[in-house]
Design a protein around this motif. Sequence first.
Motif, short mmCIF file in Angstrom:
data_model
loop_
_atom_site.label_atom_id
_atom_site.label_comp_id
_atom_site.label_asym_id
_atom_site.label_seq_id
_atom_site.Cartn_x
_atom_site.Cartn_y
_atom_site.Cartn_z
N LEU A 173 0.83 -1.21 0.00
CA LEU A 173 0.00 0.00 0.00
C LEU A 173 0.86 1.25 0.00
N VAL A 174 1.97 1.22 0.73
CA VAL A 174 2.91 2.34 0.71
C VAL A 174 3.47 2.54 -0.70
N CYS A 175 3.83 1.46 -1.37
CA CYS A 175 4.36 1.55 -2.73
C CYS A 175 3.33 2.12 -3.69
N MET A 176 2.07 1.75 -3.52
CA MET A 176 1.01 2.29 -4.38
C MET A 176 0.90 3.80 -4.22
N ASN A 177 1.02 4.28 -2.99
CA ASN A 177 0.95 5.72 -2.76
C ASN A 177 2.20 6.43 -3.28
N LEU A 178 3.35 5.82 -3.09
CA LEU A 178 4.58 6.45 -3.57
C LEU A 178 4.58 6.56 -5.09
N ALA A 179 4.01 5.58 -5.77
CA ALA A 179 4.05 5.57 -7.24
C ALA A 179 3.31 6.78 -7.81
N TRP A 180 2.12 7.11 -7.28
CA TRP A 180 1.40 8.25 -7.86
C TRP A 180 2.05 9.58 -7.48
N VAL A 181 2.62 9.65 -6.27
CA VAL A 181 3.32 10.88 -5.90
C VAL A 181 4.56 11.07 -6.77
N MET A 182 5.31 10.00 -7.00
CA MET A 182 6.50 10.06 -7.84
C MET A 182 6.15 10.46 -9.26
N LEU A 183 5.03 9.98 -9.76
CA LEU A 183 4.61 10.31 -11.12
C LEU A 183 4.35 11.81 -11.25
N ILE A 184 3.64 12.38 -10.30
CA ILE A 184 3.37 13.82 -10.33
C ILE A 184 4.65 14.62 -10.17
N LEU A 185 5.50 14.21 -9.23
CA LEU A 185 6.76 14.94 -9.01
C LEU A 185 7.67 14.87 -10.23
N ALA A 186 7.71 13.73 -10.89
CA ALA A 186 8.56 13.58 -12.07
C ALA A 186 8.14 14.55 -13.17
N ILE A 187 6.83 14.73 -13.34
CA ILE A 187 6.34 15.66 -14.37
C ILE A 187 6.64 17.10 -13.96
N LEU A 188 6.34 17.44 -12.71
CA LEU A 188 6.57 18.81 -12.25
C LEU A 188 8.05 19.19 -12.31
N CYS A 189 8.91 18.26 -11.89
CA CYS A 189 10.35 18.57 -11.86
C CYS A 189 10.97 18.54 -13.24
N ALA A 190 10.34 17.87 -14.20
CA ALA A 190 10.81 17.94 -15.58
C ALA A 190 10.57 19.34 -16.14
N ARG A 191 9.49 19.96 -15.70
CA ARG A 191 9.16 21.32 -16.15
C ARG A 191 9.84 22.38 -15.31
N PHE A 192 9.81 22.20 -13.99
CA PHE A 192 10.40 23.17 -13.06
C PHE A 192 11.51 22.47 -12.28
N ARG A 193 12.74 22.65 -12.69
CA ARG A 193 13.85 21.92 -12.08
C ARG A 193 14.10 22.33 -10.63
N ASP A 194 13.69 23.52 -10.25
CA ASP A 194 13.88 23.95 -8.87
C ASP A 194 13.00 23.19 -7.89
N MET A 195 11.97 22.52 -8.39
CA MET A 195 11.07 21.78 -7.51
C MET A 195 11.79 20.66 -6.78
N THR A 196 12.88 20.17 -7.35
CA THR A 196 13.63 19.11 -6.69
C THR A 196 14.17 19.57 -5.34
N GLN A 197 14.70 20.79 -5.30
CA GLN A 197 15.21 21.33 -4.03
C GLN A 197 14.08 21.61 -3.05
N VAL A 198 12.94 22.03 -3.56
CA VAL A 198 11.79 22.27 -2.69
C VAL A 198 11.35 20.97 -2.02
N VAL A 199 11.27 19.90 -2.80
CA VAL A 199 10.87 18.61 -2.25
C VAL A 199 11.88 18.13 -1.22
N THR A 200 13.17 18.33 -1.48
CA THR A 200 14.20 17.92 -0.53
C THR A 200 14.04 18.64 0.80
N ASN A 201 13.78 19.94 0.75
CA ASN A 201 13.61 20.71 1.98
C ASN A 201 12.34 20.30 2.74
#
Length: 283
Positions: A173-201
């Motif tokens: 169940l944790v993996c199922m939740n991580l998969a959809w969050v990762m999918l959204i983050l991958a798209i957002l960070c492909a467009r806005f590279r600074d989002m990676t640092q925001v997520v890290t913080n």
Amino acid sequence: MNIEIPNRNSRDLAASVEPTTGPGVALQDIAEALTKYRLALIFGWQDVAQRYRRSRVGAFWLTLNMAVFIGALGLIFGTLFQSDMREFLPYLCAGIISWGFISTCLSEGCTAFSSSDGIILQVRMPLFTHILRTLWRNVIIFAHNIVIFPVLALILGRGINFNIIWAVPGFLLVCMNLAWVMLILAILCARFRDMTQVVTNVLQVLFYATPIMWMVKILPDHVSRAFIEWNPFYHFIELVRAPLLGHAPTALDWGIPIAFAIAGWGIAIAFFGKYRWRVAYWL
């Protein structure tokens, strides 16, 4: 000789080149990636193998590093909180390993598309394969790290009961939740590279706000526990940690992740279907 050119207005021309979008496109990509799951498994395994190539210990360096980290934190915070080490160390071990899996999946999910730009631009492959690749790579690392827990339990003389079986569906169940969050983050960070640092913080803040290095029972009575009960990451960790400690997860531990999975996948499919065709341009 007269050549007749068909008369097409601008709307017809735009329609002919307009990319296909919508939830159907997202579902087709995800279904194709799941059908070709062996690609993700091979890529993920090679990622781990390449990182530790020509090393005698191999990927178990991850286990050694994690064991040292848990031991240091256990000694420091166990002494500060005056906790019973026989209770605190297994709690800390299960929490740190579970959080390491979650946080690494999310942080690496930010670069799942941008780090695979060469493959995406040259090979026709479902984009969701790169999400599965990142997730599987971290599942392998988690499998190496979780070995620490039974060894620690054996050293401390703690038993393991049948409630540990709940860790398997909880982890899925944790993996199922991580998969959809990762999918959204991958798209957002492909467009806005600074989002990676925001997520890290944000992950650094959540690490201290989530009961990982400290136990819920040490909170004073006057402190509200609402921020813990409504913290989804706490319940993600409890789905794995509670069974390892011999307790079945509570109904709230199951309910919140299930609700997040249903709502999150609905949002992720709509978001992925709308912006999937732009990912290659953003890379």
